[in-house]
Every structure is written in C-alpha cells, then in structure tokens.
Design an enzyme around this catalytic site. Structure first.
Site, PDB file in Angstrom:
ATOM      1  N   ASN A 170       0.862  -1.174   0.000  1.00  0.00           N
ATOM      2  CA  ASN A 170       0.000   0.000   0.000  1.00  0.00           C
ATOM      3  C   ASN A 170       0.903   1.229   0.000  1.00  0.00           C
ATOM      4  O   ASN A 170       1.512   1.554   1.028  1.00  0.00           O
ATOM      5  CB  ASN A 170      -0.908   0.002   1.223  1.00  0.00           C
ATOM      6  N   ASP A 229      -1.576  -2.661   9.457  1.00  0.00           N
ATOM      7  CA  ASP A 229      -2.408  -3.824   9.748  1.00  0.00           C
ATOM      8  C   ASP A 229      -3.692  -3.851   8.917  1.00  0.00           C
ATOM      9  O   ASP A 229      -4.274  -4.911   8.717  1.00  0.00           O
ATOM     10  CB  ASP A 229      -2.745  -3.851  11.240  1.00  0.00           C
ATOM     11  N   GLU A 234      -7.832  -6.692   5.057  1.00  0.00           N
ATOM     12  CA  GLU A 234      -8.466  -6.872   3.743  1.00  0.00           C
ATOM     13  C   GLU A 234      -8.166  -8.259   3.171  1.00  0.00           C
ATOM     14  O   GLU A 234      -9.062  -8.952   2.665  1.00  0.00           O
ATOM     15  CB  GLU A 234      -7.967  -5.807   2.764  1.00  0.00           C
ATOM     16  N   GLY A 259       3.345   0.631   7.865  1.00  0.00           N
ATOM     17  CA  GLY A 259       2.315   1.562   8.287  1.00  0.00           C
ATOM     18  C   GLY A 259       2.727   2.354   9.509  1.00  0.00           C
ATOM     19  O   GLY A 259       3.913   2.523   9.793  1.00  0.00           O
ATOM     20  N   ASP A 326      -7.261   5.856  17.584  1.00  0.00           N
ATOM     21  CA  ASP A 326      -6.868   5.250  16.314  1.00  0.00           C
ATOM     22  C   ASP A 326      -7.464   6.007  15.130  1.00  0.00           C
ATOM     23  O   ASP A 326      -6.776   6.332  14.154  1.00  0.00           O
ATOM     24  CB  ASP A 326      -7.305   3.786  16.291  1.00  0.00           C
ATOM     25  N   GLY A 539      -8.032  -1.951  13.657  1.00  0.00           N
ATOM     26  CA  GLY A 539      -7.768  -0.558  13.326  1.00  0.00           C
ATOM     27  C   GLY A 539      -8.672   0.026  12.271  1.00  0.00           C
ATOM     28  O   GLY A 539      -8.536   1.210  11.934  1.00  0.00           O
TER      29      GLY A 539
END
Length: 561
Positions: A170, A229, A234, A259, A326, A539
């Site tokens: 990502n 995470d 996904e 991330g 978060d 998250g």
C-alpha cells in the site's frame, strides 16, 4: 595438499587443494553433516557465523576473465551492537570466499556451487530462534588452524525458504513511504535469499480484498503484506469470502511493517524472542523471518455486527478511548507512528465515558500469563518449487536457485482465474458455536460485567497493540485466547496516561489500577448504549452497534520465527 590462504589482492579466503580432497560432504537424509576446508590468515583470531543468521549463498565467476578461480558469497544478518544506541539489532554481514582448486574455471565454479548449495541447505534446517532445545547450527571458520569447516547440530525439522511470493504494497500507508522502504531495505535481502516475488501495488481501498478473493492461489506459496495492519485485514477477509475458504486461508501470510501502528509486525518480532526493535530495524527483522520461511498457526476471531455482517480479525476489537485515538489520529498520519501519541494527548484532554453492556465467556482453564513467551507451533514450512538449474551440480539444488530469482512488479495483472471447488452445501465460513444470536440473551455460562460506564474496551489477540505498546506480554499468535481489557469510568487522566506509558514495557497490569480489568476469554459481546461512538476491528472502522466475537484457534497460517 597446500594450505588455503587469504587472497593477497582481494582479501578473500582462498582454497587451493586437490579437487578430490575438497569435496564437501554429500547430503545424507536431507542433512549436510560435515564440510571440510582450511583457512589461514596473519591474524590470530577465530570468526564464528551462526547459520541460523544466514539467508542465502551464491556462487559465481569473478569479473576478471583471466581469473580461473570462482567465488561463493554467504549473506548473514546476525545481531550486532547498534552504532548510535544501546542494545543489538540484526545487521547485514557478507562473507566472500575464493575457490581455486585447479587451473580450470569450470571445475572451480562447480566446486564453489557445491559449497554454496551445502551452505544454503544447512542454513534452512533450523528456525531463527535463540532458545531452541538443540545445538546451534554454526559455520565455523578457523584461522591459523588446520581444522575442518563444519556444520554441527541436530535439526528440528526442515524449514524451506518461500518461493512464488505475492507482496502487496500500500503506497499510502504510514507516511507514504512503504514502496521506498521495500526497495531500500528488503529488495536486496530477498534477492540474496533467492525468494522470487511479484510486487503488487494496491490502488484503492479493498483492492487487496478483491484481488485475493478472485486470484488463483495455486500460483502462490505465500501472501505478504507491506503496509499497516489494515491491508492484512483486507486480505484475510478476502480469503474468507472465497468458496474455497478452507483451503485459501491455509495460504501462509506474512507481514512487513510499512504503516503507522505495525502491531502484528511488532508481535511476530516479539514471538521470535529477539531484542526490541522499531522502524527500519523491525522491518529488517520481519524481512529476515520471511526469508527463513517458518510457518506457524494464527488465531482468527469471527466478529458479528448488528447488520448480520461477519468479518474476521487477527488483531483487535476496540471501543472507546483506543478506537477514538486510532481513528481521530488519522489527520496526523503524515508524522508517522507519533500520530498515536498526539491523538492520545488530544483525547485525554476531553476524556469521554461510554455507556454499554459487556459480557464474555471465560476460558475453561484460567492461568496466569506466562513469564516468557512459548515457542510457536511449527506446523510446517513453506513449500518451495524446484527450479531447474543448468549447473553441473543441479541435483543438489533442492531449494530455490540462489543465483536467479525472477521478480516482477504489477498493479493488477495477477491472474484472476477463480479456483473451482465442488459445492457440497456446507457453510462458507466456520460455525460460531459459542455465540447465540445477537437478539438472544447470553448463556448462563457467560459472565456479565456489572459496570455500564466504560472509558475503553479492548479485545486483543496479539502481544502488541502498536510497535511501542506491549499490551499482552504472554500472548502468542496461536494461544487460542482473546485477551480482554476494559477500563471503567472514574479513572483520572494522569492514571490513564500512566497505564499507556507502562504498556510500553508491558508493565500496565502491575500498576495496580483498580479501574483496569483483564480477562482471558473465548467469546464476548459488547452492546453500546451511547448513541455515538466508534468501534474498530484491526484498526478499521466498522458498523457502530451491538457486536459479538468468538475465537477460532489456528484457523490461518502466519510466517514468523
């Protein structure tokens, strides 16, 4: 037989022996017993390399066409002292040796490939752990001693490196540097370890979910996520939505931290019993474990929402303070992991209390948290497909050819042919036999919490909530437990801050805070009464309303050491 010496021009250890006497021991029953070689140097010292720290070895000819010698280079990532701070971390070490048995380049290259193959085979037969119950497999290079270069020890089981890996990146995760981190820190390591991979760059939310839901998984031996995470969330749910979910979810999953939170990456690093690591050091550690390819079990939690939607979680279910921080800290994403500290301070300034009902099913046998993590269950190793090798010693190459790993980069070119499985009328997902309907009362065997005013509720199934938040020191990826924390109303802001500061060292349970409760459970139900609030799973924000969850021990498989 002449004594080998360090090459006067290159400084490489050189072997000059008769070819008949320089043969490494042949592989017997899948294990290389002894490799003989002699090395001399002007320095009176000994260098020891642990083959558990070796990710690969390759043989090659030198750049000088007039040089009849051949070379083999081994790549190690041992723990070494940090340069600028205390403690140790994995650091790259490269050792190169020259082979000059005879005045024939082809014979020397054949011998170098034999050594490289033996080193690769020996290095993959043991998990990269510090507390194994057998002798360390070591590569001993003895200088100024006419002693054998040997491999010693008993292996636990054969652990083969992964092949045919899909790496999903990502590019927007964290500070937007995931792709740069991959090319700068991991690409070279994977090449050294001869791990062929296809790099897939995700283009939008749920891209990875849609991809793995339709992909022909027979092409891949592992799915690896380079992100936070959320991308793994996904992937797991995409696998569980397939018709062949029972087979699909057995595809080994890997995580490379790219991330902000990186909770699972920090957890698997902790499970390997390695010294604490953060940022690039954590990335290097997870990359090393990927190259080693040790696969263990991973618990998943089935979560039912009010709309009857079901999702699967590998990390956490949160409501209240943790979920608020978060989601509300997303606006600070550009600063990296420090966003959570900023979000914590902002939320402490306007501390909220939520009304709701909480009930849970305790584990059957309660026990204290273990003082040290237990060994992960090594359920298997990653499969590795034999890649043809045209060298004279191809019969020894049982693993990936270390001198060639073909990698590709793609956005969405993965073969999307769906694997057809016979329809047998069975459910498309595991049954949640411990959960009643959300519209039904919980069974009498459950425990209902009397308090209805909460600051936070956190159900977590890994050791870390973030890189620097050690939430459950004794947790393991496959312990079959939901670790339930909740903080009741009445706690002061300084006391709540002290809890999170203590969590950095896993000491929050020792604070003696009367508002903090910890339980080990198999299932739970949360019914918010407050009209507004946030619930997160791994998250990610999910539907706000009643929710219940049940753990499924060992449902998935995870690459970790």
């Amino acid at each position: 037989m002449s004594v080998p010496h360090r090459h006067p021009r290159t400084g490489l250890a050189e072997m000059e022996k008769d070819a008949a006497e320089a043969q490494p021991a042949r592989q017997r029953n899948g294990f290389v017993g002894m490799l003989y070689g002699e090395f001399s140097d002007t320095l009176d010292n000994k260098v020891v390399f642990n083959l558990t720290d070796c990710v690969g070895c390759r043989a090659y000819r030198g750049a000088d066409s007039a040089d009849v010698g051949a070379y083999f280079t081994a790549y190690f990532y041992p723990f070494k002292r940090r340069w600028m701070s205390a403690g140790v971390a994995r650091q790259r070490v490269e050792q190169c040796f020259r082979v000059a048995l005879v005045q024939d380049a082809r014979t020397n290259l054949c011998e170098a490939e034999r050594w490289a193959c033996a080193i690769r085979n020996a290095s993959v037969q043991q998990a990269p752990r510090k507390d194994v119950a057998f002798n360390c497999l070591q590569w001993r290079i003895l200088y100024r001693q006419r002693a054998p270069l040997c491999f010693s020890g008993v292996t636990n089981s054969e652990v083969r490196r992964p092949c045919r890996v899909m790496i999903l990146v990502n590019p927007l995760s964290g500070r937007g540097q995931a792709l740069q981190l991959f090319t700068g820190h991991l690409q070279g390591m994977l090449t050294e370890a001869a791990v062929p991979y296809t790099l897939v760059i995700t283009e939008h939310q749920n891209h990875a979910r849609e991809l793995v839901k339709k992909a022909d998984l027979s092409q891949w031996d592992a799915l690896v996520i380079m992100s936070g995470d959320g991308l793994l969330f996904e992937v797991i749910n995409g696998l569980m939505e397939r018709d062949d979910w029972q087979e699909a979810i057995q595809t080994p999953l890997g995580i490379l931290p790219g991330g902000s939170g990186n909770a699972l990456a920090a957890s698997i690093h902790h499970y390997s019993q390695s010294p604490p690591a953060w940022n690039e050091e954590l990335l290097l550690s997870c990359g090393f474990m990927l190259c080693k390819g040790v696969v263990g079990s991973l618990d998943l939690v089935s979560i039912h929402l009010a709309s009857k939607q079901r999702v699967f979680s590998f990390l956490s279910l949160a409501w209240g303070f943790v979920a608020d921080v978060d989601i509300e800290s997303e606006k600070y994403r550009h600063v990296g992991a420090i966003r959570f500290l900023m979000g914590t301070l902002v939320r402490l300034a306007t501390l909220r209390v939520y009304q709701g009902r909480l009930a849970y099913l305790p584990v059957k046998e309660k026990s204290d948290l273990p003082s040290t993590p237990q060994l992960p269950s090594m359920c298997s190793s990653l499969p590795c497909q034999l890649i043809p090798n045209s060298s004279p010693t191809h019969n020894l190459h049982r693993h990936c050819n270390a001198n060639s790993n073909q990698n590709t980069i793609s956005n969405s070119s993965i073969n999307a042919r769906r694997v057809k499985t016979p329809c047998d009328g069975k459910t498309r997902a595991p049954l949640d036999c411990l959960l009643p309907g959300l519209d039904q009362p919980v069974p009498e065997s459950w425990t209902s919490v009397k308090a209805e005013d909460f600051v936070l509720v956190l159900a977590i199934y890994q050791s870390h909530l973030a890189e620097d938040l050690w939430a459950v020191p004794g947790a393991m990826a496959d312990d079959g437990i939901i670790h339930l924390f909740y903080v009741t109303a009445g706690i002061s802001r300084p006391a709540l801050l002290r809890l999170f500061l203590a969590m950095e060292k896993g000491a929050h349970l020792a604070c003696g805070c009367p508002h903090l409760v910890y339980e080990k459970v198999q299932a739970l139900r949360l019914e918010p009464i407050s009209r507004e609030g946030v619930i997160t799973v791994d998250g990610e924000t999910v539907e706000y309303g009643p929710v219940q969850a049940q753990i499924h021990p060992g449902l998935a498989r995870l690459i970790y050491g």
